[in-house]
Design an enzyme around this catalytic site. Structure first.
Site, short mmCIF file in Angstrom:
data_model
loop_
_atom_site.label_atom_id
_atom_site.label_comp_id
_atom_site.label_asym_id
_atom_site.label_seq_id
_atom_site.Cartn_x
_atom_site.Cartn_y
_atom_site.Cartn_z
N GLU A 117 -15.72 31.08 -62.21
CA GLU A 117 -14.89 29.93 -61.85
C GLU A 117 -15.67 28.66 -62.18
O GLU A 117 -16.88 28.70 -62.44
CB GLU A 117 -14.50 29.98 -60.37
CG GLU A 117 -13.54 31.14 -60.09
CD GLU A 117 -13.06 31.22 -58.65
OE1 GLU A 117 -13.41 30.34 -57.84
OE2 GLU A 117 -12.32 32.16 -58.34
N HIS A 232 -7.50 20.71 -55.17
CA HIS A 232 -7.53 21.77 -56.17
C HIS A 232 -6.78 21.27 -57.39
O HIS A 232 -5.67 20.75 -57.27
CB HIS A 232 -6.88 23.05 -55.63
CG HIS A 232 -7.23 24.25 -56.46
ND1 HIS A 232 -6.74 24.43 -57.73
CD2 HIS A 232 -8.04 25.30 -56.20
CE1 HIS A 232 -7.24 25.56 -58.22
NE2 HIS A 232 -8.04 26.11 -57.31
N ARG A 278 -14.82 20.89 -60.12
CA ARG A 278 -13.45 20.77 -59.66
C ARG A 278 -12.99 19.31 -59.48
O ARG A 278 -11.85 18.98 -59.78
CB ARG A 278 -13.34 21.52 -58.33
CG ARG A 278 -11.96 21.70 -57.84
CD ARG A 278 -11.92 22.60 -56.63
NE ARG A 278 -11.94 24.00 -57.01
CZ ARG A 278 -11.78 25.00 -56.14
NH1 ARG A 278 -11.61 24.74 -54.87
NH2 ARG A 278 -11.79 26.26 -56.55
N HIS A 337 -6.83 20.68 -50.71
CA HIS A 337 -7.13 22.11 -50.70
C HIS A 337 -8.20 22.49 -49.70
O HIS A 337 -8.12 23.52 -49.05
CB HIS A 337 -7.57 22.49 -52.12
CG HIS A 337 -7.89 23.94 -52.32
ND1 HIS A 337 -6.94 24.93 -52.16
CD2 HIS A 337 -9.04 24.57 -52.67
CE1 HIS A 337 -7.50 26.11 -52.41
NE2 HIS A 337 -8.78 25.92 -52.70
N ARG A 372 -17.16 21.03 -53.08
CA ARG A 372 -17.49 22.45 -52.88
C ARG A 372 -17.40 23.23 -54.19
O ARG A 372 -16.44 23.07 -54.95
CB ARG A 372 -16.53 23.05 -51.86
CG ARG A 372 -16.72 24.54 -51.61
CD ARG A 372 -15.74 25.03 -50.58
NE ARG A 372 -14.39 24.84 -51.01
CZ ARG A 372 -13.65 25.73 -51.65
NH1 ARG A 372 -14.16 26.93 -51.94
NH2 ARG A 372 -12.41 25.48 -52.01
C1 SIN Z 1 -9.20 29.40 -56.52
O1 SIN Z 1 -9.00 30.60 -56.59
O2 SIN Z 1 -9.10 28.65 -57.47
C2 SIN Z 1 -9.58 28.81 -55.20
C3 SIN Z 1 -10.91 29.23 -54.84
C4 SIN Z 1 -11.55 28.25 -53.93
O3 SIN Z 1 -10.92 27.27 -53.53
O4 SIN Z 1 -12.72 28.44 -53.64
#
Ligand code: SIN
Length: 512
Positions: A117, A232, A278, A337, A372
């Protein structure tokens, strides 16, 4: 008439039935009463987590490398000692979850199948059936909690903390099916989620409206970093409230971000393009949406026909709105989020008030800094939930004392809608002094009309801290102060520090 339930001295009252609260309950050797406003699985944001749980589990990874990635995206204000605890204890806690029966996806050798991610320098996110990690982890923990003789459960919504004359927290006043109930306890653990529901567009359940943050603040607890709200980047923009999430793991698989003409835009903004931190991706998408160019997540080549099997939750959400992500780009927008701020706690989850602990999203350990790292939140919930349990197992709590409280006013549906709109407009992805002042004026006005409920207090903390931080850092972006200050620290404040004084109009009710 308010009913009173006095728990025996050895019991712990846990407010919140999500991952952090349940993991703590299961690790306690003391009996626990878990208070939750909704049935298990329904009200907890943990059950909606798609990506999974990040930890140094793969070949070539290490807690040091995970810590370095966490610090790199955190905007320079993470607590490095807390990050070390998180990343060092993380793999052991994930192994505990696996031993409890969480069916993590496995690779051919039986190791964890890991996703990548944004912000992670390698694949590190342990997942379950593609995007069902949160749901599956919660199902496993709920099954263990139901089977445990030490854990009982009550459905009620906590409104206020009870305190004795010396300020020690002694339980909560809650609204249950039959009316108000005082639940007196020698130890109270708040694990009641975040603040996303204070925003018009959010991925959080409606119960996430800052109750725990406001309750602790009103009782005088120190609050940390309330201005840092994470958006998010890729909520699915199909007009739903809450907005369904399109997990970041899709970008980890190679899905791209495009405008409505199919042109990618992230490569010009950051070297890591779609896998940039993010906050950067959220701002880029926000600007695409505001400019009218549109923002879409195109997973047609990266996932395509494998969608139903690999990302069943995202697939179902898209299909329910008539978008087939195998053949069409997914319309997206940023959504509130995750709250990096919260009740300030130490490395063992103790808040600044005696008798009070906090973990999960309502707590601020300092692990996340200003932004985060993806999938660090489930990890934080189990690492610090476990540490709180260990501390309380070694604590001889004082006898439960008689205590007082205030019943906060409740914001009506129209007031809440106004607040959520104002938060989205003025305390969202991009903020300015003028906008934040308008927000504070709205909060004062609503408070004057309807009394200062938990939602207004939580919004007040976020707005005031965002106004005071005249710089941009991580998820807090001030269009009028776009650069980071040369030196910065975490915010720490008490509600009483805010000027002008909040117009608290609590009704004293049921608190003899
Ligand atoms: C996601 O799956 O994109 C969210 C994961 C997160 O917010 O840590």
């Amino acid at each position: 008439m308010t009913e009173t339930l006095r728990l025996p001295r050895d019991h712990v009252l846990i407010v919140g039935g999500g991952l952090a609260g349940l993991f703590a309950a299961l690790n306690l050797s003391r009996p626990a009463l878990v208070l939750a406003s909704r049935p298990p699985q329904e009200g907890a944001a943990s059950a909606w987590a798609q990506g999974g749980i990040a930890a140094a589990l793969g070949a070539g990874d290490s807690p040091e490398r995970h810590a370095a990635d966490t610090l790199a995206v955190g905007g320079g204000i993470n607590d490095a000692a807390i990050v070390r605890i998180l990343t060092e204890e993380g793999p052991g806690r994930v192994a505990e979850l696996a031993a409890m029966g969480v069916p993590f996806d496995r690779d051919a050798d039986g190791g964890f199948a890991l996703s990548r991610e944004a912000g992670h320098s390698m694949a590190r996110v342990a997942r379950v059936s593609g995007d069902l990690a949160g749901k599956s982890i919660m199902e496993t923990l709920v099954a263990h909690a139901v089977a445990s003789e030490r854990i009982s459960r009550m459905e009620a919504r906590a409104l206020s903390l009870l305190q004795d004359g010396a300020g020690r927290v002694c339980g909560v006043l809650a609204a249950g099916e039959k009316g108000l109930i005082r639940i007196e306890a020698s130890e109270t653990l708040l694990a009641a989620g975040g603040v996303g529901g204070l925003y018009a567009v959010t991925t959080n359940p409606p119960s996430a409206r800052g109750d725990a943050l406001a309750m602790a603040a009103r009782a005088g607890a120190v609050i940390a970093d309330p201005e840092f709200v994470q958006f998010h980047p890729t909520a699915i923009d199909i007009g739903r409230d809450p907005a369904p999430l399109a997990t970041e793991a899709l970008r980890g698989e190679g899905a791209t971000l495009t405008d409505r003409k199919g042109r990618r835009f992230m490569a010009q903004i950051h070297a890591d393009a779609e896998l940039a931190p993010r906050d950067i991706v959220a701002r880029a998408i926000h600007r695409q949406v505001v400019s009218g160019a549109g923002a879409f997540l195109d997973a047609r080549s990266a996932v395509g026909a494998a969608f139903p099997e690999h990302f069943p939750t995202v697939f179902a959400a898209c299909m329910s709105a008539g978008v087939d992500p195998r053949t069409q780009p997914i319309p997206i927008a940023p959504a509130a989020h995750y709250h990096m701020g919260g009740i300030s706690v130490d490395a063992d989850g103790a808040a600044s008030l005696a008798g009070l602990s906090a973990c999960g999203e309502c707590a601020s350990t300092g692990a996340h800094g200003a932004n985060r790292l993806a999938s660090n939140s489930l990890l934080e919930a189990v690492v610090f939930g476990g540490r709180i349990a260990a501390r309380l197992n070694d604590t001889l709590s004082p006898p439960v004392r008689r205590s007082d409280c205030e019943t906060p006013a409740r914001l009506g549906a129209d007031g809440l809608a106004r607040l959520r709109g104002a938060m989205a407009r003025h305390a969202g992805v991009e903020r300015t002094r003028d906008g934040l002042r308008k927000l504070m004026a709205d909060i004062d006005d609503l408070s004057g009309r309807q009394g200062e409920g938990n939602a207004l207090t939580a919004a007040r903390l976020i707005g005031a801290a965002a106004l005071a931080r005249e710089e941009s850092r991580g998820a807090h972006f001030r269009a009028d102060f776009p650069a980071a200050a040369p030196a910065a620290d975490r915010t720490r404040l008490r509600l009483a520090d805010l000027a002008p004084e909040p117009a608290c109009a609590p009704a004293l009710e049921g608190c003899a």
